[in-house]
Write a protein that holds these residues in place. Sequence first.
Motif, PDB file in Angstrom:
ATOM      1  N   MET A   1      73.352  57.432  41.753  1.00  0.00           N
ATOM      2  CA  MET A   1      73.685  57.658  40.340  1.00  0.00           C
ATOM      3  C   MET A   1      74.914  58.555  40.309  1.00  0.00           C
ATOM      4  O   MET A   1      74.914  59.625  40.933  1.00  0.00           O
ATOM      5  CB  MET A   1      72.525  58.351  39.617  1.00  0.00           C
ATOM      6  N   TRP A   2      75.938  58.133  39.618  1.00  0.00           N
ATOM      7  CA  TRP A   2      77.102  58.982  39.413  1.00  0.00           C
ATOM      8  C   TRP A   2      76.715  60.054  38.389  1.00  0.00           C
ATOM      9  O   TRP A   2      75.780  59.860  37.595  1.00  0.00           O
ATOM     10  CB  TRP A   2      78.271  58.157  38.913  1.00  0.00           C
ATOM     11  N   GLN A   3      77.461  61.177  38.375  1.00  0.00           N
ATOM     12  CA  GLN A   3      77.074  62.327  37.563  1.00  0.00           C
ATOM     13  C   GLN A   3      76.779  61.982  36.097  1.00  0.00           C
ATOM     14  O   GLN A   3      75.781  62.424  35.528  1.00  0.00           O
ATOM     15  CB  GLN A   3      78.173  63.397  37.624  1.00  0.00           C
ATOM     16  N   SER A   4      77.660  61.193  35.462  1.00  0.00           N
ATOM     17  CA  SER A   4      77.487  60.948  34.023  1.00  0.00           C
ATOM     18  C   SER A   4      76.181  60.207  33.738  1.00  0.00           C
ATOM     19  O   SER A   4      75.526  60.446  32.725  1.00  0.00           O
ATOM     20  CB  SER A   4      78.679  60.171  33.453  1.00  0.00           C
ATOM     21  N   PHE A   5      75.772  59.315  34.657  1.00  0.00           N
ATOM     22  CA  PHE A   5      74.508  58.599  34.455  1.00  0.00           C
ATOM     23  C   PHE A   5      73.316  59.547  34.633  1.00  0.00           C
ATOM     24  O   PHE A   5      72.358  59.530  33.853  1.00  0.00           O
ATOM     25  CB  PHE A   5      74.388  57.402  35.403  1.00  0.00           C
ATOM     26  N   TYR A   6      73.379  60.404  35.660  1.00  0.00           N
ATOM     27  CA  TYR A   6      72.293  61.358  35.892  1.00  0.00           C
ATOM     28  C   TYR A   6      72.127  62.288  34.690  1.00  0.00           C
ATOM     29  O   TYR A   6      71.013  62.558  34.223  1.00  0.00           O
ATOM     30  CB  TYR A   6      72.569  62.166  37.163  1.00  0.00           C
ATOM     31  N   GLN A   7      73.256  62.771  34.166  1.00  0.00           N
ATOM     32  CA  GLN A   7      73.188  63.656  32.994  1.00  0.00           C
ATOM     33  C   GLN A   7      72.568  62.918  31.801  1.00  0.00           C
ATOM     34  O   GLN A   7      71.776  63.477  31.052  1.00  0.00           O
ATOM     35  CB  GLN A   7      74.592  64.178  32.642  1.00  0.00           C
ATOM     36  N   LEU A   8      72.950  61.649  31.661  1.00  0.00           N
ATOM     37  CA  LEU A   8      72.449  60.838  30.550  1.00  0.00           C
ATOM     38  C   LEU A   8      70.924  60.702  30.578  1.00  0.00           C
ATOM     39  O   LEU A   8      70.255  60.871  29.557  1.00  0.00           O
ATOM     40  CB  LEU A   8      73.094  59.447  30.625  1.00  0.00           C
ATOM     41  N   VAL A   9      70.348  60.409  31.754  1.00  0.00           N
ATOM     42  CA  VAL A   9      68.903  60.135  31.835  1.00  0.00           C
ATOM     43  C   VAL A   9      68.064  61.397  31.995  1.00  0.00           C
ATOM     44  O   VAL A   9      66.835  61.329  32.013  1.00  0.00           O
ATOM     45  CB  VAL A   9      68.563  59.129  32.973  1.00  0.00           C
ATOM     46  N   THR A  10      68.737  62.564  32.104  1.00  0.00           N
ATOM     47  CA  THR A  10      67.974  63.821  32.214  1.00  0.00           C
ATOM     48  C   THR A  10      68.261  64.760  31.034  1.00  0.00           C
ATOM     49  O   THR A  10      67.959  65.943  31.103  1.00  0.00           O
ATOM     50  CB  THR A  10      68.309  64.561  33.534  1.00  0.00           C
TER      51      THR A  10
ATOM     52  N   PRO B   1      68.211  65.061  26.503  1.00  0.00           N
ATOM     53  CA  PRO B   1      67.758  64.404  25.280  1.00  0.00           C
ATOM     54  C   PRO B   1      68.866  63.519  24.708  1.00  0.00           C
ATOM     55  O   PRO B   1      70.041  63.886  24.883  1.00  0.00           O
ATOM     56  CB  PRO B   1      67.465  65.570  24.331  1.00  0.00           C
ATOM     57  N   PRO B   2      68.524  62.396  24.083  1.00  0.00           N
ATOM     58  CA  PRO B   2      67.182  61.967  23.685  1.00  0.00           C
ATOM     59  C   PRO B   2      66.345  61.348  24.797  1.00  0.00           C
ATOM     60  O   PRO B   2      65.211  60.952  24.535  1.00  0.00           O
ATOM     61  CB  PRO B   2      67.472  60.916  22.596  1.00  0.00           C
ATOM     62  N   ALA B   3      66.861  61.262  26.035  1.00  0.00           N
ATOM     63  CA  ALA B   3      66.029  60.737  27.126  1.00  0.00           C
ATOM     64  C   ALA B   3      64.851  61.675  27.346  1.00  0.00           C
ATOM     65  O   ALA B   3      64.966  62.888  27.141  1.00  0.00           O
ATOM     66  CB  ALA B   3      66.855  60.622  28.406  1.00  0.00           C
ATOM     67  N   ASN B   4      63.715  61.128  27.787  1.00  0.00           N
ATOM     68  CA  ASN B   4      62.532  61.954  28.033  1.00  0.00           C
ATOM     69  C   ASN B   4      62.605  62.690  29.364  1.00  0.00           C
ATOM     70  O   ASN B   4      61.886  63.656  29.583  1.00  0.00           O
ATOM     71  CB  ASN B   4      61.270  61.090  28.015  1.00  0.00           C
ATOM     72  N   GLY B   5      63.448  62.205  30.276  1.00  0.00           N
ATOM     73  CA  GLY B   5      63.497  62.744  31.631  1.00  0.00           C
ATOM     74  C   GLY B   5      64.036  64.167  31.682  1.00  0.00           C
ATOM     75  O   GLY B   5      64.918  64.544  30.923  1.00  0.00           O
ATOM     76  N   LYS B   6      63.447  64.967  32.607  1.00  0.00           N
ATOM     77  CA  LYS B   6      63.936  66.324  32.858  1.00  0.00           C
ATOM     78  C   LYS B   6      64.667  66.321  34.204  1.00  0.00           C
ATOM     79  O   LYS B   6      64.272  65.594  35.109  1.00  0.00           O
ATOM     80  CB  LYS B   6      62.754  67.301  32.954  1.00  0.00           C
ATOM     81  N   PRO B   7      65.734  67.139  34.336  1.00  0.00           N
ATOM     82  CA  PRO B   7      66.471  67.116  35.607  1.00  0.00           C
ATOM     83  C   PRO B   7      65.717  67.814  36.743  1.00  0.00           C
ATOM     84  O   PRO B   7      65.490  69.019  36.657  1.00  0.00           O
ATOM     85  CB  PRO B   7      67.768  67.874  35.272  1.00  0.00           C
ATOM     86  N   PRO B   8      65.324  67.102  37.809  1.00  0.00           N
ATOM     87  CA  PRO B   8      64.631  67.742  38.936  1.00  0.00           C
ATOM     88  C   PRO B   8      65.556  68.680  39.710  1.00  0.00           C
ATOM     89  O   PRO B   8      65.077  69.620  40.338  1.00  0.00           O
ATOM     90  CB  PRO B   8      64.206  66.568  39.828  1.00  0.00           C
ATOM     91  N   ILE B   9      66.878  68.425  39.678  1.00  0.00           N
ATOM     92  CA  ILE B   9      67.851  69.346  40.284  1.00  0.00           C
ATOM     93  C   ILE B   9      69.016  69.482  39.310  1.00  0.00           C
ATOM     94  O   ILE B   9      69.100  68.734  38.331  1.00  0.00           O
ATOM     95  CB  ILE B   9      68.351  68.863  41.676  1.00  0.00           C
ATOM     96  N   ALA B  10      69.909  70.444  39.562  1.00  0.00           N
ATOM     97  CA  ALA B  10      71.006  70.754  38.634  1.00  0.00           C
ATOM     98  C   ALA B  10      71.817  69.512  38.277  1.00  0.00           C
ATOM     99  O   ALA B  10      71.839  68.530  39.020  1.00  0.00           O
ATOM    100  CB  ALA B  10      71.917  71.817  39.242  1.00  0.00           C
ATOM    101  N   GLN B  11      72.503  69.599  37.121  1.00  0.00           N
ATOM    102  CA  GLN B  11      73.182  68.406  36.584  1.00  0.00           C
ATOM    103  C   GLN B  11      74.666  68.355  36.917  1.00  0.00           C
ATOM    104  O   GLN B  11      75.374  67.496  36.393  1.00  0.00           O
ATOM    105  CB  GLN B  11      73.024  68.368  35.059  1.00  0.00           C
ATOM    106  N   ASP B  12      75.153  69.236  37.805  1.00  0.00           N
ATOM    107  CA  ASP B  12      76.612  69.307  37.989  1.00  0.00           C
ATOM    108  C   ASP B  12      77.116  68.790  39.335  1.00  0.00           C
ATOM    109  O   ASP B  12      78.238  69.070  39.724  1.00  0.00           O
ATOM    110  CB  ASP B  12      77.107  70.728  37.715  1.00  0.00           C
ATOM    111  N   TYR B  13      76.303  68.050  40.059  1.00  0.00           N
ATOM    112  CA  TYR B  13      76.812  67.442  41.299  1.00  0.00           C
ATOM    113  C   TYR B  13      77.522  66.124  40.977  1.00  0.00           C
ATOM    114  O   TYR B  13      77.115  65.409  40.061  1.00  0.00           O
ATOM    115  CB  TYR B  13      75.671  67.197  42.293  1.00  0.00           C
ATOM    116  N   PRO B  14      78.554  65.791  41.730  1.00  0.00           N
ATOM    117  CA  PRO B  14      79.264  64.537  41.434  1.00  0.00           C
ATOM    118  C   PRO B  14      78.401  63.287  41.676  1.00  0.00           C
ATOM    119  O   PRO B  14      78.531  62.288  40.975  1.00  0.00           O
ATOM    120  CB  PRO B  14      80.449  64.555  42.399  1.00  0.00           C
TER     121      PRO B  14
END
Length: 458
Positions: free
Chosen positions: A250-259, A261-274
């Motif tokens: 997953m590229w960063q922008s997709f990971y941020q998107l699915v972790t 809101p409004p996505a239900n997912g929470k980020p298991p690790i930080a959101q700033d890796y490429p």
Amino acid sequence: MDIVKALRDLIGDKAVLDAADTATRSAGVWRPDNLQAAALARPASTEEVSKVLAWCHANAVGVVAQGGLTGLVHGADATADQVILSLERMRNIEEINPVQRTATVEAGVTLQALQEAVEEHALMFPLDLGARGTATLGGNAATNAGGNRVIRYGMMRDMVLGLEAVLADGTVVSSLNHLIKNNAGYDLRQLFIGSEGTLGVITRLVLRLREQPSARNMALVGLETFDKVAAFLKHMDHSLGGTLSAFEAMWQSFYQLVTSPPANGKPPIAQDYPFYVLVESQGADRELDTQRFNNAMEAAYENGLIVDAAISQSESDCEAFWSLRDDVEQVLHHGFPIIFDISLPIGEMEAYTTNLKTSLAETIGEHNLYIFGHLGDGNLHVNVAVKAEDYQRLRPVVEQLVYAPLAAFQGSVSAEHGIGLEKKPYLDVSRSANELALMRSLKQALDPGNILNPGKVV
Ligand code: ZN
């Protein structure tokens, strides 16, 4: 010519819907519109499929075979003068053989129904994709479906041992092989697999089953460069000794998107890796597999391949990781997505995606770009979300920017979704003139009247 009456005389009144009844049915899960066709035939057996095709062949009526209508490339679109052939009444699982490890099914069985039926025998049918509850095995074969575990088990064509297909003129070719090795002449099943209903209608299948894994381990990993993503793939595949079963990027922008809101997912690790990777291993010994998986992860961290990781502690962790990756509908929240499914050699991916980012920014201005996919298979899903009012105008522009550079990188315009109508204009990016000529010769030989899914693929 009364198509509805002719077909009803062949397979019964209830088995054939007229144009008005056909128009009450949805055209598929991804589509806002309803079906249109002169008639919708619902044969209950191979013999009835044969009767319908023979009649359409003799009367030069186009036939579009439909499975679960979960495709994304308009491969099962029909027009008002054509007949839709639905295999929805052919849903028998005829045999599961635990010794030979095969299942014999009718083409209308859904992927999920087979997955659940073989589980009772402690076996697995390894094809897996988000549309499992609706997609049919006949459709999976006709489109050579891919999905999440191709890295370990291959695509649908690697799981089909034999099949039965009906040719355009109604001839039934039964090639229900149960053997893993059978070199007796041409491999006829492969003619039909991935042909998207243009060379014959698949009616039954013999599928290869596998022993069911009893343990799995997963991690969600953050990485700093694409080179490290590629190196991490090699490292995990090497260290896991054959149990690697998914490697999703997953590229960063997709990971941020699915972790977020409004996505239900929470980020298991930080959101700033490429870059992020979801890695899965399936084995048969919880303790030993976990030890090996954790050792491999530890070594990756010590060697500087990865900078952060969340490691699954339970089945529900694994499911939560997968639900992030599978939450692709989030791309609908930030614009109108133009969806691509491309293949590239892994060594070319970074250059290709960097190049694409630049060309999109220069050519179309404001947009959202989300990249994710089955990296272990060289398959990326590229989503370019634009404003709804710009969609029609920008779509061909974006298609050109995505597809045109693929030839230079030896990539493919379709990794797993197929060609259908949508990618037909771009088929020559990935196929030579001689390849296309041979495809047309095959089409001409098998369907001289051009009645099977006319206008699709070639
Ligand atoms: Zn996919």
